[in-house]
Design an enzyme around this catalytic site. Structure first.
Site, short mmCIF file in Angstrom:
data_model
loop_
_atom_site.label_atom_id
_atom_site.label_comp_id
_atom_site.label_asym_id
_atom_site.label_seq_id
_atom_site.Cartn_x
_atom_site.Cartn_y
_atom_site.Cartn_z
N ARG A 28 0.70 -1.24 -0.07
CA ARG A 28 0.04 -0.01 -0.11
C ARG A 28 0.93 1.21 0.06
NH1 ARG A 28 -5.74 -0.88 1.55
NH2 ARG A 28 -5.98 -2.70 0.51
N ARG A 32 -3.49 6.81 0.85
CA ARG A 32 -3.97 7.88 1.62
C ARG A 32 -3.00 8.55 2.21
NH1 ARG A 32 -9.13 4.83 3.51
NH2 ARG A 32 -7.63 2.97 3.52
N ARG A 41 -7.15 12.45 -5.33
CA ARG A 41 -8.39 12.02 -5.08
C ARG A 41 -9.65 12.75 -5.18
NH1 ARG A 41 -9.50 8.59 0.49
NH2 ARG A 41 -9.03 10.89 1.31
N ASP A 78 -6.99 -2.90 -7.44
CA ASP A 78 -7.65 -3.46 -6.45
C ASP A 78 -7.87 -5.23 -6.61
OD1 ASP A 78 -8.80 -2.63 -3.61
OD2 ASP A 78 -9.89 -4.22 -4.16
N TYR A 155 -15.35 -11.87 -0.86
CA TYR A 155 -15.88 -10.64 -1.21
C TYR A 155 -17.42 -10.94 -2.06
CZ TYR A 155 -12.76 -7.48 0.70
OH TYR A 155 -11.84 -6.72 1.61
O1 CP3 Z 1 0.07 -1.56 -2.73
C1 CP3 Z 1 -0.29 -0.53 -3.14
O2 CP3 Z 1 0.29 0.56 -3.35
C2 CP3 Z 1 -1.45 -1.06 -4.22
C3 CP3 Z 1 -2.83 -0.73 -4.22
C4 CP3 Z 1 -3.64 -1.93 -3.37
C5 CP3 Z 1 -4.99 -1.33 -3.31
N1 CP3 Z 1 -5.78 -2.41 -2.84
C6 CP3 Z 1 -5.47 -0.15 -3.39
C7 CP3 Z 1 -6.59 0.24 -2.53
C8 CP3 Z 1 -3.61 -3.20 -3.28
C9 CP3 Z 1 -2.48 -4.08 -3.30
C10 CP3 Z 1 -5.11 -3.55 -2.68
C11 CP3 Z 1 -5.28 -5.01 -2.38
C12 CP3 Z 1 -6.41 -5.29 -1.76
N2 CP3 Z 1 -7.88 -4.69 -1.80
C13 CP3 Z 1 -6.49 -6.20 -0.72
C14 CP3 Z 1 -5.33 -7.28 -0.07
C15 CP3 Z 1 -4.45 -6.38 0.75
C16 CP3 Z 1 -5.00 -6.28 1.88
O3 CP3 Z 1 -5.05 -5.41 2.45
O4 CP3 Z 1 -4.72 -7.52 2.56
C17 CP3 Z 1 -7.92 -6.17 -0.17
C18 CP3 Z 1 -8.34 -7.16 0.95
C19 CP3 Z 1 -8.56 -5.30 -0.60
C20 CP3 Z 1 -10.09 -4.70 -0.52
C21 CP3 Z 1 -10.02 -3.44 -0.24
N3 CP3 Z 1 -9.89 -2.39 -1.12
C22 CP3 Z 1 -10.00 -2.88 1.16
C23 CP3 Z 1 -10.23 -3.85 2.27
C24 CP3 Z 1 -10.09 -1.24 0.86
C25 CP3 Z 1 -9.82 -0.45 2.12
C26 CP3 Z 1 -11.09 0.13 2.35
C27 CP3 Z 1 -10.85 1.70 3.10
O5 CP3 Z 1 -11.10 2.55 2.54
O6 CP3 Z 1 -9.86 1.55 4.16
C28 CP3 Z 1 -9.88 -1.34 -0.42
C29 CP3 Z 1 -9.79 0.10 -0.95
C30 CP3 Z 1 -8.75 0.51 -1.61
N4 CP3 Z 1 -7.74 -0.08 -2.27
C31 CP3 Z 1 -7.78 1.67 -1.08
C32 CP3 Z 1 -6.61 1.82 -1.80
C33 CP3 Z 1 -5.63 2.73 -1.93
C34 CP3 Z 1 -8.33 2.80 -0.40
C35 CP3 Z 1 -9.32 3.42 -1.00
C36 CP3 Z 1 -8.72 4.93 -1.22
O7 CP3 Z 1 -7.55 5.26 -1.27
O8 CP3 Z 1 -9.49 5.80 -1.59
#
Ligand code: CP3
Length: 354
Positions: A28, A32, A41, A78, A155
């Site tokens: 990640r 944010r 964003r 994602d 999911y």
């Molecule tokens: O590592 C990186 O920089 C790549 C970005 C990345 C995202 N999602 C971007 C994202 C990666 C590798 C993921 C994978 C992902 N998505 C996982 C596996 C990693 C883990 O945490 O175990 C999972 C479970 C998801 C599902 C998901 N998508 C979640 C739990 C969330 C977060 C919800 C929240 O807002 O807290 C997302 C949304 C998401 N995916 C965000 C990002 C940067 C946050 C939303 C945003 O920035 O607007």
């Protein structure tokens, strides 16, 4: 300087070379906690826009690259991104994560899923990965990623993230045949997608089975492990030289089983001491991790000590320095910068501290 060597650090670690310092990147690392991300964003409020408009997704992946020069640059996307290509519509809600409007609960819905055609349904992936490769050259390694069958099924079946996984466990423990059909279909699609990412330029692929740690070890062996194996085996059939990483969250009780997945590299989280991980997995397994992301809320001295301690315990071969899971949203950006600086200076610092 990394830039002068032909093969970047991350790939050298994946080959098992002894290195003066471990490669370092952060899960990640785009997101944010970075002001540049938060600013972008505002212009592109929807996650799907940010991750599916190539210029925007490329820019986001490159934000941490420009700021910190990590040894790995990961695709901004994602794990649920390929689901619409199978016929599972989804959105990603601010602060909540993925939302599936019409969750998969019946055999008829599973039969109606289509095979993934990545070129057609994920047209943004090729330009994104090609641009990342062109930008970083041999100074860093481009990582692609996919979700694992169990986690994507969670999911798809639950319809959103869950604390208890009651709906998918209900299916697993009362109607397993149907769930196995879904898992097998997802595994085929995920392998196709991972191969496509490699064809488009990904040099390493990480598979996230984030919620497989919610299973007991015996259920992990039934519902998660065989499908991780299916995906990794299918990728290796066509792309035997691409290193594959597995992550399972809260995986302390599962490490030895994860080692049977076929992954080349295992992510270790902070519930396991790195020295214990080495003992349990043996010195030939490549490990990635494993700082508590919360460490980055500590003082600089504290962060440095924890990084050096982790590197010492992992040894100078077969270790990729990373957090044990994604960096937390409110992390001070300068502490993220410091994590990379210390990782990159580890050769000198370890000599001084020895
Ligand atoms: O590592 C990186 O920089 C790549 C970005 C990345 C995202 N999602 C971007 C994202 C990666 C590798 C993921 C994978 C992902 N998505 C996982 C596996 C990693 C883990 O945490 O175990 C999972 C479970 C998801 C599902 C998901 N998508 C979640 C739990 C969330 C977060 C919800 C929240 O807002 O807290 C997302 C949304 C998401 N995916 C965000 C990002 C940067 C946050 C939303 C945003 O920035 O607007």
């Amino acid at each position: 300087m990394t830039g002068l060597t032909e093969v970047p650090y991350l790939l050298r670690a994946a080959r098992g070379e002894a290195l003066d310092r471990p490669p370092v990147w952060m899960m990640r690392q785009a997101g944010r906690y970075m002001k540049a991300y938060r600013d972008l964003r505002e212009k592109y409020p929807s996650f799907r826009e940010r991750s599916e408009i190539p210029e925007v997704a490329i820019e986001i992946s490159l934000q941490p690259w420009r700021a910190f020069r990590p040894d790995g640059v990961i695709l901004f996307s994602d794990i649920v991104t390929p689901l619409p290509g199978l016929g599972i519509e989804m959105d990603i809600a601010e602060g909540k994560g993925p939302i599936i409007a019409d969750p998969i609960r019946t055999e008829a819905q599973i039969n109606a899923l289509h095979a993934l055609e990545p070129e057609a349904s994920l047209p943004f992936i090729k330009p994104i990965l090609q641009a990342l490769r062109a930008e970083v050259g041999n100074q860093s390694t481009v990582l692609g990623f996919v979700g694992a069958p169990w986690t994507l099924a969670a999911y798809a079946v639950e319809g959103k993230g869950s604390k208890t996984y009651s709906i998918i466990k209900h299916m697993a423990f009362s109607n397993p045949t149907v769930l196995h059909q879904l898992l097998a279909k997802l595994a085929d699609a995920i392998a196709v997608y991972a191969r496509y990412q490699i064809d488009c330029g990904a040099q390493v692929v990480q598979m996230f089975d984030s919620w497989a740690g919610q299973l007991s070890p015996q259920d992990y062996e039934t519902f998660a492990l065989p499908y991780q194996q299916q995906v990794f085996r299918q990728i290796k059939e066509t792309h035997p030289d691409t290193p594959l990483i597995l992550l399972v969250s809260e995986s302390g009780g599962l490490l030895e089983r994860m080692a049977q997945s076929g992954a080349d590299i295992l992510t270790v989280d902070w519930t396991v001491d790195m020295a214990d991980a080495r003992t349990r997995l043996g010195k030939e397994m490549i490990v990635q991790g494993n700082l508590d992301p919360g460490v980055l809320f500590g003082s600089k001295d504290f962060i440095r000590d924890r990084i050096l301690d982790t590197i010492r315990k992992a040894g100078n071969r077969k270790h990729i320095l990373n957090l044990g899971h994604g960096i937390l949203p409110n992390t001070p950006e300068e502490n993220a910068a410091f994590f990379f600086e210390i990782g990159k200076q580890a050769d000198q610092l370890l000599a001084v501290h020895a």
